[in-house]
Design a protein around this motif. Sequence first.
Motif, short mmCIF file in Angstrom:
data_model
loop_
_atom_site.label_atom_id
_atom_site.label_comp_id
_atom_site.label_asym_id
_atom_site.label_seq_id
_atom_site.Cartn_x
_atom_site.Cartn_y
_atom_site.Cartn_z
N UNK A 113 30.64 35.27 39.96
CA UNK A 113 31.74 34.32 39.83
C UNK A 113 31.58 33.44 38.60
N UNK A 114 30.34 33.01 38.34
CA UNK A 114 30.09 32.07 37.24
C UNK A 114 30.07 32.78 35.89
N UNK A 115 29.39 33.93 35.83
CA UNK A 115 29.18 34.61 34.56
C UNK A 115 30.27 35.65 34.28
N UNK A 116 30.56 36.48 35.30
CA UNK A 116 31.53 37.56 35.10
C UNK A 116 32.96 37.15 35.45
N UNK A 117 33.12 35.91 35.92
CA UNK A 117 34.45 35.36 36.24
C UNK A 117 35.16 36.18 37.33
N UNK A 118 34.39 36.75 38.25
CA UNK A 118 35.00 37.46 39.36
C UNK A 118 35.49 36.45 40.41
N UNK A 119 36.59 36.78 41.08
CA UNK A 119 37.18 35.86 42.05
C UNK A 119 36.32 35.77 43.31
N UNK A 120 35.97 34.56 43.69
CA UNK A 120 35.21 34.30 44.92
C UNK A 120 35.91 33.15 45.64
N UNK A 121 36.44 33.42 46.83
CA UNK A 121 37.17 32.41 47.58
C UNK A 121 36.29 31.30 48.12
N UNK A 122 36.93 30.28 48.72
CA UNK A 122 36.17 29.13 49.20
C UNK A 122 35.27 29.49 50.38
N UNK A 123 35.67 30.49 51.17
CA UNK A 123 34.84 30.87 52.31
C UNK A 123 33.51 31.47 51.86
N UNK A 124 33.58 32.39 50.89
CA UNK A 124 32.34 32.98 50.38
C UNK A 124 31.54 31.96 49.59
N UNK A 125 32.21 31.04 48.90
CA UNK A 125 31.49 29.98 48.18
C UNK A 125 30.72 29.11 49.16
N UNK A 126 31.35 28.78 50.29
CA UNK A 126 30.67 27.99 51.31
C UNK A 126 29.50 28.76 51.90
N UNK A 127 29.70 30.07 52.12
CA UNK A 127 28.61 30.91 52.66
C UNK A 127 27.43 30.94 51.70
N UNK A 128 27.70 31.00 50.39
CA UNK A 128 26.63 30.99 49.39
C UNK A 128 25.85 29.68 49.47
N UNK A 129 26.57 28.55 49.55
CA UNK A 129 25.92 27.24 49.62
C UNK A 129 25.05 27.13 50.86
N UNK A 130 25.57 27.57 52.00
CA UNK A 130 24.79 27.53 53.24
C UNK A 130 23.59 28.46 53.14
N UNK A 131 23.78 29.63 52.52
CA UNK A 131 22.68 30.56 52.35
C UNK A 131 21.54 29.98 51.53
N UNK A 132 21.87 29.26 50.47
CA UNK A 132 20.82 28.64 49.66
C UNK A 132 20.12 27.52 50.42
#
Length: 287
Positions: A113-132
């Motif tokens: 999402x950050x480097x390749x500018x691929x679309x990542x919705x808010x649900x997956x973004x939240x999942x990433x934050x919780x995962x970290x």
Amino acid sequence: MSVNLAGALLMMGSMAFFVLNDTMLKLTGGAVPLFQLLFVRSLITCGLILATKGRLGALHFNIARRDWVIIWVRAATEVMISYFFLTALFNMPLANLTAILQVVPLAVTLASAVILREAVGWRRSLAIAVGFCGVLLIVRPGAEGFNIWSIYALIAMIGVTIRDLVTRKLSPTVPSMTVTLVTAASVMTSAGLASLGTPWVAISAESWGLIVASAFCILGGYFFSIQVMRSGDVSFTAPFRYSGLVWALILGWFVFGEWPHVLTLVGASIVVATGVFSFYRERKLSI
């Protein structure tokens, strides 16, 4: 048997082989210096790949210049990963190290999402934050369980994320076995040069057995992972990579007498749950 079920079994098989490889190397117990160990293991791996003569997948070197650049960048990253991962492996519980690496799929999604500018919705973004946050429970910064080896494991995790991102840029026509051979040869060469600065030791028959078994496990894991890509829906089979954590827990307990701290187990569960959810969302959006 459905193709998805076959793919799931193959994915679990590949994870089992990779964790068995880690177990074999950890069982050497530092009897062989790290760089000598890497050199010998990589030499055997290269020999096994060449001995298959392409039976595990196409093997040729007629590759475009752009792809060669990517292959060499990937190989350099693998050299770095090998050092930090194995150093961490020899100094921390197998399950803890494996649990930290389970965050790689989430890290790849974030980097995409950050480097390749691929679309990542808010649900997956939240999942990433919780995962970290789950990773923080595993490494527990500031706690007694956090040390330099935890940092090495995190560096290895970052390296694997970079490697996977780079691999995604390879053209579909590039043979996977060629990439594997170049990577193994790069690790062998780098480890061989680094080992010149330290004395080599005689390898016992037991250590030879473990190193050879490790090389076979690496090749087995790679073969199964290739077959996974040819069996079933990737979005269905991908979550089964987390079975590697189960194998690490079992082998860590029975082979090394290690059992992770309860916070490590909680953190690992969070990482796995958020990873599975991320795969689920990706699959749902692709339908």
